[in-house]
Design a protein around this motif. Structure first.
Motif, PDB file in Angstrom:
ATOM      1  N   HIS A  21       0.969  -1.270  -0.003  1.00 34.51           N
ATOM      2  CA  HIS A  21      -0.064   0.102  -0.015  1.00 34.51           C
ATOM      3  C   HIS A  21       0.945   1.123  -0.092  1.00 34.51           C
ATOM      4  O   HIS A  21       1.945   1.436   0.745  1.00 34.51           O
ATOM      5  CB  HIS A  21      -0.886   0.116   1.262  1.00 34.51           C
ATOM      6  CG  HIS A  21      -1.922  -0.916   1.158  1.00 34.51           C
ATOM      7  ND1 HIS A  21      -3.174  -0.896   0.639  1.00 34.51           N
ATOM      8  CD2 HIS A  21      -2.173  -2.448   1.547  1.00 34.51           C
ATOM      9  CE1 HIS A  21      -3.828  -2.037   0.765  1.00 34.51           C
ATOM     10  NE2 HIS A  21      -3.265  -2.957   1.585  1.00 34.51           N
ATOM     11  N   GLN A  22       0.253   2.291  -0.475  1.00 35.84           N
ATOM     12  CA  GLN A  22       1.016   3.713  -0.395  1.00 35.84           C
ATOM     13  C   GLN A  22       1.167   4.052   0.816  1.00 35.84           C
ATOM     14  O   GLN A  22       0.425   3.782   1.712  1.00 35.84           O
ATOM     15  CB  GLN A  22       0.287   4.790  -1.177  1.00 35.84           C
ATOM     16  CG  GLN A  22      -0.053   4.355  -2.731  1.00 35.84           C
ATOM     17  CD  GLN A  22       1.467   4.595  -3.658  1.00 35.84           C
ATOM     18  OE1 GLN A  22       2.212   5.170  -3.275  1.00 35.84           O
ATOM     19  NE2 GLN A  22       1.453   3.333  -4.481  1.00 35.84           N
ATOM     20  N   GLU A  23       2.174   5.025   1.132  1.00 33.27           N
ATOM     21  CA  GLU A  23       2.291   5.335   2.585  1.00 33.27           C
ATOM     22  C   GLU A  23       1.123   6.059   3.329  1.00 33.27           C
ATOM     23  O   GLU A  23       0.805   6.003   4.380  1.00 33.27           O
ATOM     24  CB  GLU A  23       3.489   6.424   2.630  1.00 33.27           C
ATOM     25  CG  GLU A  23       3.836   6.815   3.854  1.00 33.27           C
ATOM     26  CD  GLU A  23       5.123   7.795   4.076  1.00 33.27           C
ATOM     27  OE1 GLU A  23       5.496   8.108   4.937  1.00 33.27           O
ATOM     28  OE2 GLU A  23       5.533   8.001   2.763  1.00 33.27           O
ATOM     29  N   PHE A  24       0.251   6.644   2.422  1.00 32.74           N
ATOM     30  CA  PHE A  24      -0.806   7.539   2.958  1.00 32.74           C
ATOM     31  C   PHE A  24      -2.157   6.480   3.275  1.00 32.74           C
ATOM     32  O   PHE A  24      -3.044   6.864   3.579  1.00 32.74           O
ATOM     33  CB  PHE A  24      -1.373   8.638   2.033  1.00 32.74           C
ATOM     34  CG  PHE A  24      -1.561   8.187   0.686  1.00 32.74           C
ATOM     35  CD1 PHE A  24      -2.814   7.705   0.219  1.00 32.74           C
ATOM     36  CD2 PHE A  24      -0.864   8.441  -0.541  1.00 32.74           C
ATOM     37  CE1 PHE A  24      -3.024   7.121  -1.106  1.00 32.74           C
ATOM     38  CE2 PHE A  24      -0.868   7.868  -1.645  1.00 32.74           C
ATOM     39  CZ  PHE A  24      -2.094   7.381  -1.875  1.00 32.74           C
ATOM     40  N   CYS A  25      -1.924   5.470   2.757  1.00 33.37           N
ATOM     41  CA  CYS A  25      -3.308   4.586   2.786  1.00 33.37           C
ATOM     42  C   CYS A  25      -3.216   3.693   3.994  1.00 33.37           C
ATOM     43  O   CYS A  25      -2.274   3.185   4.573  1.00 33.37           O
ATOM     44  CB  CYS A  25      -3.073   3.415   1.558  1.00 33.37           C
ATOM     45  SG  CYS A  25      -4.401   2.399   1.480  1.00 33.37           S
ATOM     46  N   ASP A  26      -4.120   3.197   4.651  1.00 33.35           N
ATOM     47  CA  ASP A  26      -4.479   2.771   5.763  1.00 33.35           C
ATOM     48  C   ASP A  26      -4.484   1.290   5.665  1.00 33.35           C
ATOM     49  O   ASP A  26      -4.656   0.575   6.641  1.00 33.35           O
ATOM     50  CB  ASP A  26      -5.483   3.206   6.808  1.00 33.35           C
ATOM     51  CG  ASP A  26      -6.940   3.182   6.244  1.00 33.35           C
ATOM     52  OD1 ASP A  26      -7.059   2.575   5.124  1.00 33.35           O
ATOM     53  OD2 ASP A  26      -7.695   3.532   6.884  1.00 33.35           O
ATOM     54  N   GLY A  27      -4.693   0.868   4.413  1.00 34.33           N
ATOM     55  CA  GLY A  27      -4.931  -0.755   3.967  1.00 34.33           C
ATOM     56  C   GLY A  27      -6.112  -1.125   4.090  1.00 34.33           C
ATOM     57  O   GLY A  27      -6.536  -2.321   4.017  1.00 34.33           O
TER      58      GLY A  27
END
Length: 246
Positions: free
Chosen positions: A169-175
């Motif tokens: 996941h991207q760093e800004f995504c919480d999954g």
């Protein structure tokens, strides 16, 4: 010479039986028009196996004189520097130990490895030579959780090896699957979870729309292939190390 698809399909049930194990090698090599066995020494009976003879091929393989192309998982006996990778090699069979020996690229730190068991071999899954950048045709489809292999090499003098990774996941995504938009981002995060969080080897990011060989101080990342067969994914999981590395 590249091993065909039959290497993967037929090796599985025959690995524990040497005589049958040769069947999938010989079947994938047929026809043997390129193989021209030599007659025996003049000091021995003047018999000569015919060109394209199955027996000639078998004897050459059994004696260790025949070398063929395949790929080796976790080269150099599972050296930490090659964990969860797969590299091209020329292999020959050792009938005394029922194992193989491999010759790697001469630029490698160790060019020969012995005592390689059947379960560490595979046929090249794609026809891309080890020195050539693989054309990535799966980038638009990649999403978190996908299993992939990516080419990597230390420098341009070295051949590529294939390394296992999972799309992250991207760093800004919480999954959270309901909110995740990572699959629509131009950047694709690749996680190498055999390394500890914070390790320089743990993660890399590739451009989904304009991916090419990317060179860094830590090496060069190349083409990507998405793993869709459960058998391939399971094989990498079987090779998972008992501990993660820095």
């Amino acid at each position: 010479m590249a091993m065909s698809y039959s290497f993967r399909e037929e090796a599985k049930p025959f690995r524990s039986k040497k005589s049958k194990g040769f069947l999938w090698i010989s079947h994938s090599m047929w026809p043997f028009s390129w193989y021209k066995p030599k007659c025996e020494s003049v000091n021995k009976p003047t018999t000569c196996l015919t060109v394209d003879s199955v027996m000639a091929f078998y004897l050459s393989l059994e004696s260790g004189k025949f070398w063929f192309r395949a790929q080796v998982y976790n080269r150099e006996n599972g050296h930490v520097g090659f964990m969860l990778s797969c590299y091209d090699a020329q292999l020959s069979y050792d009938s005394k130990t029922d194992t193989f020996q491999a010759r790697y690229c001469p630029y490698a730190r160790q060019s020969i490895e012995k005592n390689i068991h059947w379960d560490r071999l595979r046929a090249p899954p794609v026809g891309t030579p080890a020195q050539v950048l693989h054309t990535s045709d799966c980038l638009n489809d990649l999403k978190p959780g996908d299993h992939i292999e990516i080419q990597w090499r230390r420098s341009r003098e070295f051949p590529f090896g294939w390394w296992y990774a999972v799309v992250g996941h991207q760093e800004f995504c919480d999954g959270n699957e309901n909110r995740c938009l990572c699959r629509y981002n131009d950047k694709v995060v690749l996680e190498f979870s055999q390394y500890t969080p914070g390790s320089r080897w743990r993660q890399t990011i590739v451009n989904r729309k304009d991916h090419r060989e990317v060179g860094e101080a830590d090496g060069f990342y190349g083409g990507i292939r998405k793993l869709s067969e459960e058998e391939e994914i399971s094989k990498w999981k079987q090779l998972w190390p008992k501990q993660i590395f820095d």
